[in-house]
Design an enzyme around this catalytic site. Sequence first.
Site, PDB file in Angstrom:
ATOM      1  N   ASP A  99      -2.148  16.717  50.543  1.00  0.00           N
ATOM      2  CA  ASP A  99      -2.818  15.533  50.744  1.00  0.00           C
ATOM      3  C   ASP A  99      -2.339  15.748  52.125  1.00  0.00           C
ATOM      4  OD1 ASP A  99      -2.335  12.643  50.589  1.00  0.00           O
ATOM      5  OD2 ASP A  99       0.241  12.941  50.890  1.00  0.00           O
ATOM      6  N   ASP A 101      -1.034  12.349  54.827  1.00  0.00           N
ATOM      7  CA  ASP A 101      -0.429  11.583  55.634  1.00  0.00           C
ATOM      8  C   ASP A 101       1.027  11.526  54.645  1.00  0.00           C
ATOM      9  OD1 ASP A 101      -1.021   8.520  57.273  1.00  0.00           O
ATOM     10  OD2 ASP A 101      -2.431  10.210  55.219  1.00  0.00           O
ATOM     11  N   ASP A 107       2.794   9.290  58.535  1.00  0.00           N
ATOM     12  CA  ASP A 107       2.663   8.346  57.533  1.00  0.00           C
ATOM     13  C   ASP A 107       1.599   7.692  59.057  1.00  0.00           C
ATOM     14  OD1 ASP A 107       1.606   7.293  55.887  1.00  0.00           O
ATOM     15  OD2 ASP A 107       3.064   5.203  55.941  1.00  0.00           O
ATOM     16  N   THR A 135      -7.440  13.403  49.911  1.00  0.00           N
ATOM     17  CA  THR A 135      -6.362  11.997  51.020  1.00  0.00           C
ATOM     18  C   THR A 135      -7.203  10.764  50.242  1.00  0.00           C
ATOM     19  OG1 THR A 135      -6.264  11.242  53.028  1.00  0.00           O
ATOM     20  CG2 THR A 135      -7.948  12.405  53.244  1.00  0.00           C
ATOM     21  N   ASP A 291       1.782   0.364  52.281  1.00  0.00           N
ATOM     22  CA  ASP A 291       0.989  -0.038  51.709  1.00  0.00           C
ATOM     23  C   ASP A 291       0.736   0.120  50.265  1.00  0.00           C
ATOM     24  OD1 ASP A 291      -0.445   2.399  52.282  1.00  0.00           O
ATOM     25  OD2 ASP A 291      -1.779   1.875  53.987  1.00  0.00           O
ATOM     26  N   LYS A 299      -7.528  11.526  42.306  1.00  0.00           N
ATOM     27  CA  LYS A 299      -7.514  13.156  42.656  1.00  0.00           C
ATOM     28  C   LYS A 299      -7.682  14.360  41.952  1.00  0.00           C
ATOM     29  CE  LYS A 299      -4.334  11.964  47.236  1.00  0.00           C
ATOM     30  NZ  LYS A 299      -3.443  12.457  48.179  1.00  0.00           N
ATOM     31  N   ASP A 322       3.013  14.301  48.174  1.00  0.00           N
ATOM     32  CA  ASP A 322       3.965  13.646  48.601  1.00  0.00           C
ATOM     33  C   ASP A 322       4.619  12.724  47.578  1.00  0.00           C
ATOM     34  OD1 ASP A 322       4.136  10.671  50.766  1.00  0.00           O
ATOM     35  OD2 ASP A 322       2.582  12.139  50.284  1.00  0.00           O
TER      36      ASP A 322
END
Length: 356
Positions: A99, A101, A107, A135, A291, A299, A322
């Site tokens: 991933d 961020d 972030d 991502t 958000d 993914k 995460d």
Amino acid sequence: QENANRYAGIFGSIEMLIDEHRELLQAGIPTHSRLAKLVPSIGTFFTRLPLEAAFRHINRTNRISARKHVPPSFNDIRRILNMAQVMAIAPELQLVTFDGDMTLYADGQNFADDSPLTVLLIRLLRQGINVAIVTAAGYGTDAVRYEQRLSGLLRGFAKEELTPAQVARFYVLGGECNFLFRCRADYRLEFIDDTMYASSSLRSWTDTQVQQLLDVAEAELADCVRRLGINAQILRKPRAVGLVPHEELTREQLDECALSSQMALLRSQGAPKSEPCDVPIPFCAFNGGSDCWVDIGNKLIGVQILQEMIGSPPQATLHVGDQFLSTGNDFSTRAACCTCWIISPHETQGILTELD
């Protein structure tokens, strides 16, 4: 030492239950395992998990067994499972996906020039391991936008003078699974058209179908803004729609937006009791931490695209992220490969150090 041995014995017993479950899965009768009876929703273990050895390794540093008043926590268990997975997969590893961020960088930030992860990722590439960033960030086919986010890492490649063969093992897959890029010999990213790699199911999505689905998601997010009294704007992209707040929202508010969107999209495809991965047009409605976004695809598809391209089976593929709660966009990868659940770039650094 007595406490350490007691804890180690417990993890050893769980390890045996997992081994039994894997054996019965290979025999075609996974529901007969004791683990399946205890946890009917248990997923697939693509490798063994040496939990007893992982506990002893973690305990040497964190001294879990020396605590008098605080029992092993969720985070302790998460770290032990991560360590067990790293121990199991390291000898066979072919592909690592990350991933962005909160996994590789803070972030909303870019990959920094002085990030300690640069040297660790370069080491993987030099060892012949494929590295990919999967991502939610969706900038279409604009390679420059992704290069900006990963500027520190790409400059690190150039500084270390990685060979064309080494950088060719580095991929970026944006919009969950929609926009694939590969690193060129000049350390720039090159877009790969989906006709070169996408499965027939991905190519069968028409733009009309995609936009109709995004219309439903946009309407549902607008309803969430109204119902919850949120001060936010809704952004529409070619294959995504998101709610971007003007003020900090609680996790519960973001979860409500994600789950409301998920249910609306499942109903619109005539499958209200299905999972987002099991409908004609798979999607991902997720809480991004600050958000909420709805992406076409997910993914799971992204990792499977890379596995097919590279020829990496689930037991040789590791995804690090995460967002593994049910409203997170890393959650779906569990069906495609081994996973490590981290909470910060610092923990990613620990994972990569152990892989080395």
